[in-house]
Design a protein around this motif. Sequence first.
Motif, PDB file in Angstrom:
ATOM      1  N   GLY A  30     -13.474   0.632   7.103  1.00  0.00           N
ATOM      2  CA  GLY A  30     -12.209   0.412   7.784  1.00  0.00           C
ATOM      3  C   GLY A  30     -11.288  -0.532   7.041  1.00  0.00           C
ATOM      4  N   ARG A  31     -11.641  -0.912   5.831  1.00  0.00           N
ATOM      5  CA  ARG A  31     -10.825  -1.845   5.052  1.00  0.00           C
ATOM      6  C   ARG A  31     -10.183  -1.108   3.881  1.00  0.00           C
ATOM      7  NH1 ARG A  31     -15.678  -4.547   5.741  1.00  0.00           N
ATOM      8  NH2 ARG A  31     -16.247  -4.164   3.577  1.00  0.00           N
ATOM      9  N   TRP A  32      -9.297  -1.808   3.208  1.00  0.00           N
ATOM     10  CA  TRP A  32      -8.691  -1.268   2.001  1.00  0.00           C
ATOM     11  C   TRP A  32      -9.751  -1.182   0.904  1.00  0.00           C
ATOM     12  CZ3 TRP A  32      -3.568   0.208   1.022  1.00  0.00           C
ATOM     13  CH2 TRP A  32      -2.675   0.008   2.083  1.00  0.00           C
ATOM     14  N   GLY A  33      -9.668  -0.161   0.105  1.00  0.00           N
ATOM     15  CA  GLY A  33     -10.530  -0.021  -1.063  1.00  0.00           C
ATOM     16  C   GLY A  33      -9.689  -0.110  -2.324  1.00  0.00           C
ATOM     17  N   ALA A  34     -10.280   0.184  -3.452  1.00  0.00           N
ATOM     18  CA  ALA A  34      -9.541   0.127  -4.709  1.00  0.00           C
ATOM     19  C   ALA A  34     -10.075   1.190  -5.659  1.00  0.00           C
ATOM     20  CB  ALA A  34      -9.666  -1.261  -5.341  1.00  0.00           C
ATOM     21  N   PHE A  35      -9.192   1.732  -6.474  1.00  0.00           N
ATOM     22  CA  PHE A  35      -9.588   2.703  -7.485  1.00  0.00           C
ATOM     23  C   PHE A  35      -8.656   2.565  -8.685  1.00  0.00           C
ATOM     24  CE2 PHE A  35      -6.398   4.713  -4.886  1.00  0.00           C
ATOM     25  CZ  PHE A  35      -5.634   5.479  -5.752  1.00  0.00           C
ATOM     26  N   GLU A  36      -9.097   3.057  -9.820  1.00  0.00           N
ATOM     27  CA  GLU A  36      -8.317   2.929 -11.048  1.00  0.00           C
ATOM     28  C   GLU A  36      -7.971   4.296 -11.615  1.00  0.00           C
ATOM     29  OE1 GLU A  36      -8.500   0.924 -15.543  1.00  0.00           O
ATOM     30  OE2 GLU A  36     -10.149   0.618 -14.130  1.00  0.00           O
TER      31      GLU A  36
ATOM     32  N   GLY B 229      -3.254   2.339 -13.746  1.00  0.00           N
ATOM     33  CA  GLY B 229      -3.451   1.013 -13.170  1.00  0.00           C
ATOM     34  C   GLY B 229      -4.485   1.046 -12.068  1.00  0.00           C
ATOM     35  N   VAL B 230      -4.670  -0.112 -11.444  1.00  0.00           N
ATOM     36  CA  VAL B 230      -5.587  -0.241 -10.308  1.00  0.00           C
ATOM     37  C   VAL B 230      -4.761  -0.149  -9.026  1.00  0.00           C
ATOM     38  CG1 VAL B 230      -7.208  -1.757  -9.113  1.00  0.00           C
ATOM     39  CG2 VAL B 230      -7.214  -1.642 -11.605  1.00  0.00           C
ATOM     40  N   HIS B 231      -5.185   0.724  -8.130  1.00  0.00           N
ATOM     41  CA  HIS B 231      -4.446   0.961  -6.893  1.00  0.00           C
ATOM     42  C   HIS B 231      -5.327   0.652  -5.682  1.00  0.00           C
ATOM     43  CE1 HIS B 231      -1.245   3.186  -9.057  1.00  0.00           C
ATOM     44  NE2 HIS B 231      -2.250   3.510  -9.863  1.00  0.00           N
ATOM     45  N   ALA B 232      -4.686   0.299  -4.593  1.00  0.00           N
ATOM     46  CA  ALA B 232      -5.389   0.074  -3.334  1.00  0.00           C
ATOM     47  C   ALA B 232      -5.428   1.382  -2.557  1.00  0.00           C
ATOM     48  CB  ALA B 232      -4.692  -1.005  -2.518  1.00  0.00           C
ATOM     49  N   ARG B 233      -6.611   1.754  -2.083  1.00  0.00           N
ATOM     50  CA  ARG B 233      -6.770   2.921  -1.234  1.00  0.00           C
ATOM     51  C   ARG B 233      -6.725   2.468   0.216  1.00  0.00           C
ATOM     52  NH1 ARG B 233     -10.338   3.973   1.754  1.00  0.00           N
ATOM     53  NH2 ARG B 233     -11.963   2.749   0.748  1.00  0.00           N
ATOM     54  N   PRO B 234      -5.798   3.035   0.999  1.00  0.00           N
ATOM     55  CA  PRO B 234      -5.683   2.593   2.393  1.00  0.00           C
ATOM     56  C   PRO B 234      -6.877   3.029   3.217  1.00  0.00           C
ATOM     57  CG  PRO B 234      -4.275   4.486   1.987  1.00  0.00           C
ATOM     58  CD  PRO B 234      -4.809   4.067   0.647  1.00  0.00           C
ATOM     59  N   PRO B 235      -7.191   2.308   4.277  1.00  0.00           N
ATOM     60  CA  PRO B 235      -8.267   2.731   5.183  1.00  0.00           C
ATOM     61  C   PRO B 235      -7.846   4.002   5.915  1.00  0.00           C
ATOM     62  CG  PRO B 235      -7.067   0.884   6.105  1.00  0.00           C
ATOM     63  CD  PRO B 235      -6.552   1.048   4.708  1.00  0.00           C
TER      64      PRO B 235
ATOM     65  N   ARG C   4      -0.217   3.978   2.715  1.00  0.00           N
ATOM     66  CA  ARG C   4      -0.097   4.683   1.440  1.00  0.00           C
ATOM     67  C   ARG C   4      -0.758   3.856   0.350  1.00  0.00           C
ATOM     68  NH1 ARG C   4       3.858   2.186  -1.559  1.00  0.00           N
ATOM     69  NH2 ARG C   4       5.369   0.901  -0.400  1.00  0.00           N
ATOM     70  N   PRO C   5      -1.149   4.485  -0.752  1.00  0.00           N
ATOM     71  CA  PRO C   5      -1.734   3.712  -1.852  1.00  0.00           C
ATOM     72  C   PRO C   5      -0.744   2.663  -2.374  1.00  0.00           C
ATOM     73  CG  PRO C   5      -2.143   6.043  -2.147  1.00  0.00           C
ATOM     74  CD  PRO C   5      -1.158   5.934  -1.018  1.00  0.00           C
ATOM     75  N   ARG C   6      -1.265   1.531  -2.784  1.00  0.00           N
ATOM     76  CA  ARG C   6      -0.423   0.437  -3.305  1.00  0.00           C
ATOM     77  C   ARG C   6      -0.899   0.061  -4.698  1.00  0.00           C
ATOM     78  NH1 ARG C   6       3.554  -1.144   0.763  1.00  0.00           N
ATOM     79  NH2 ARG C   6       2.682  -0.440   2.762  1.00  0.00           N
TER      80      ARG C   6
END
Length: 297
Positions: A171-177, A191-197, A242-244
């Motif tokens: 249920g939290r934000w994740g991250a991917f590159e 770059g490295v992006h945040a994946r929304p929950p 949305r991804p950040r």
Amino acid sequence: MTGLAVDIRVREAVEAVQGAFEEFGERAFARAVQYSLNRVVIEGVNRFRDRMPIELRHATPFTLKAVRYELDKSRLSAVSNLDDIASAAFVLPLQSTWLKYALGEERRPGGDVGIEAYFPNEHQIYLPNEDGLQASFGVRPNAAGNYKAADMRLIGRALAAGYDRNTSYGGRWGAFEIKRGDRDAARLGVGVHARPPRGLAIHGRERLKDKMRRGKAVAPRTQFTAAGGRQVDVPTVVNMDRPRLLFLTQPDATYKPELTPSWEDEMKRAAFRIGDYLEEELIEKMEHAIAKGRKSR
């Protein structure tokens, strides 16, 4: 450190008064030059410290105290000729790991200094995107523009966990590159992006909730065929945001020597006064000799 090397050109000023010191002996002249050079270095370093906050954004007190001068007080009594004269300025070892890029070292490789140690790939540069970090993980820089190690470890762990659009990472934000050459269908960029929950559509879509309140829509559901042919009907799950962008990534970085011009300017300005300092030493010697002569009468 290349950016600290500067020719202060004091030979002419020193030679101009050398003859006047002859009656006091070579040792007296060497001591006067040593003392005057010490004053040059002290003044140059102190004036440079005053300019560092102007040249460096978010300079911390720890960084501003990095440039020091090294004076051997015993040398004043021991120096006997001009070849013995020495006075030095230097940057403390720890601060030099990052100040070297403002003092002449242009190329910064990945992993040399910075936040890279908190991420799976330490051999590239991570350039933070402040808006993305705050909007996703709630991470902000401190007053000095730096990020907490604990916050960077949090994102590093999320990045190491990997990206799976079918899970919500608790249920939290994740991250991917996204790396150079990777498929980037959404055109998010390298770059490295945040994946929304992820969550139920009825919880994350304001327009949908408004329509449901007005009776113009129903809770969306998703149907699919599971293993064995079983038909499944479940509430629709969507991204809650949305991804950040968190970090732009690149293999290395190039820097301009931001501090070198100020260092050269202040040291040359300080060196310009060495003639005045030597004259002061000469006058003091002469006054001392006169006073000594009067006492001997």
